[in-house]
Design a protein around this motif. Sequence first.
Motif, short mmCIF file in Angstrom:
data_model
loop_
_atom_site.label_atom_id
_atom_site.label_comp_id
_atom_site.label_asym_id
_atom_site.label_seq_id
_atom_site.Cartn_x
_atom_site.Cartn_y
_atom_site.Cartn_z
N UNK A 54 33.42 28.81 45.19
CA UNK A 54 33.57 28.53 43.76
C UNK A 54 34.83 27.71 43.55
N UNK A 55 34.70 26.59 42.88
CA UNK A 55 35.83 25.70 42.66
C UNK A 55 36.01 25.43 41.17
N UNK A 56 37.23 25.43 40.69
CA UNK A 56 37.45 24.97 39.31
C UNK A 56 37.26 23.45 39.30
N UNK A 57 36.42 22.95 38.41
CA UNK A 57 36.08 21.51 38.49
C UNK A 57 36.67 20.71 37.34
N UNK A 58 36.48 21.18 36.09
CA UNK A 58 36.95 20.37 34.96
C UNK A 58 37.01 21.24 33.72
N UNK A 59 37.86 20.87 32.74
CA UNK A 59 37.85 21.58 31.47
C UNK A 59 36.55 21.29 30.73
N UNK A 60 36.01 22.32 30.06
CA UNK A 60 34.76 22.15 29.31
C UNK A 60 34.88 21.00 28.32
N UNK A 61 36.04 20.90 27.70
CA UNK A 61 36.19 19.88 26.64
C UNK A 61 36.13 18.45 27.18
N UNK A 62 36.21 18.28 28.52
CA UNK A 62 36.14 16.93 29.07
C UNK A 62 34.69 16.44 29.21
N UNK A 63 33.73 17.32 28.90
CA UNK A 63 32.32 16.91 29.01
C UNK A 63 31.80 16.42 27.67
N UNK A 64 31.17 15.24 27.64
CA UNK A 64 30.66 14.72 26.36
C UNK A 64 29.64 15.66 25.73
N UNK A 65 29.71 15.79 24.41
CA UNK A 65 28.81 16.72 23.73
C UNK A 65 27.38 16.22 23.68
N UNK A 66 27.19 14.91 23.92
CA UNK A 66 25.82 14.37 23.85
C UNK A 66 25.04 14.59 25.16
N UNK A 91 33.60 17.68 48.10
CA UNK A 91 32.31 17.14 47.69
C UNK A 91 32.42 16.57 46.29
N UNK A 92 31.26 16.30 45.68
CA UNK A 92 31.26 15.74 44.33
C UNK A 92 30.09 16.33 43.56
N UNK A 93 30.31 16.55 42.26
CA UNK A 93 29.26 17.13 41.42
C UNK A 93 29.18 16.37 40.10
N UNK A 94 27.99 16.40 39.53
CA UNK A 94 27.81 15.94 38.15
C UNK A 94 27.76 17.17 37.26
N UNK A 95 28.50 17.09 36.15
CA UNK A 95 28.43 18.15 35.14
C UNK A 95 27.91 17.52 33.86
N UNK A 96 27.06 18.25 33.16
CA UNK A 96 26.65 17.78 31.83
C UNK A 96 26.52 18.99 30.92
N UNK A 97 26.90 18.75 29.68
CA UNK A 97 26.86 19.83 28.70
C UNK A 97 25.45 19.92 28.14
N UNK A 98 24.87 21.11 28.13
CA UNK A 98 23.53 21.28 27.57
C UNK A 98 23.54 22.24 26.40
N UNK A 99 24.71 22.58 25.92
CA UNK A 99 24.88 23.46 24.76
C UNK A 99 26.37 23.56 24.54
N UNK A 100 26.78 24.14 23.41
CA UNK A 100 28.22 24.20 23.13
C UNK A 100 29.00 24.85 24.27
#
Length: 186
Positions: A54-66, A91-100
């Motif tokens: 388990x790795x800390x990756x990014x702050x939630x607020x850095x993900x676009x809301x769209x 490694x590398x990952x893609x994160x996307x927001x799918x809800x608040x």
Amino acid sequence: VTSEPTPTSDPKRRNLLKAAAAGVIGAVLGVFPALAGLVTFCDPLRRKSGAQGWFPVAPLESLPEDGRPRLFKIICEQVDAWTRCPNMPVGAVYLRRVGPRQVQAFSAVCPHLGCMVETAESGFICPCHKSRFTADGAIDASAGGPVPSPRAMDTLEATLEETPEGTMVRVQYRKFRPGTAEKIPE
Ligand code: FES
């Protein structure tokens, strides 16, 4: 003919030897859990090629809301008394927001032969053999022609963690076998 007593035939020396052996066993038992903990602690590094954890990756607020995906490198930054491995890429990952407060995570490694997948207008594309994926990681055959990837993009488990700095997205990073229809962890 006189016979010299062997060291262990002397009761005093035998007791001494017993005490020494007990001390060694006690020391081994005492050290072993610490070693086991250390190995677990370093596990992501020990298996550099198949690193996982388990790795800390990014702050939630850095993900676009769209819902647009963003690419993040996973970096091991453990530095403490036992381990020093600053800035080791895992490694590398893609994160996307799918809800608040909901995040989807994908490995950026193409399930076909392991190239790095890129973002495209409406999802992802692999530059190596042009596998296309929709924004939620499914195989996208809408452009016509065969899609070389035998499976959808590999999803990863993600969770949100409250920290003094804000909400952090943590991801369980894993690698999966390329070229198989099934998602098989390496
Ligand atoms: S490695 Fe991605 S399509 Fe072949």
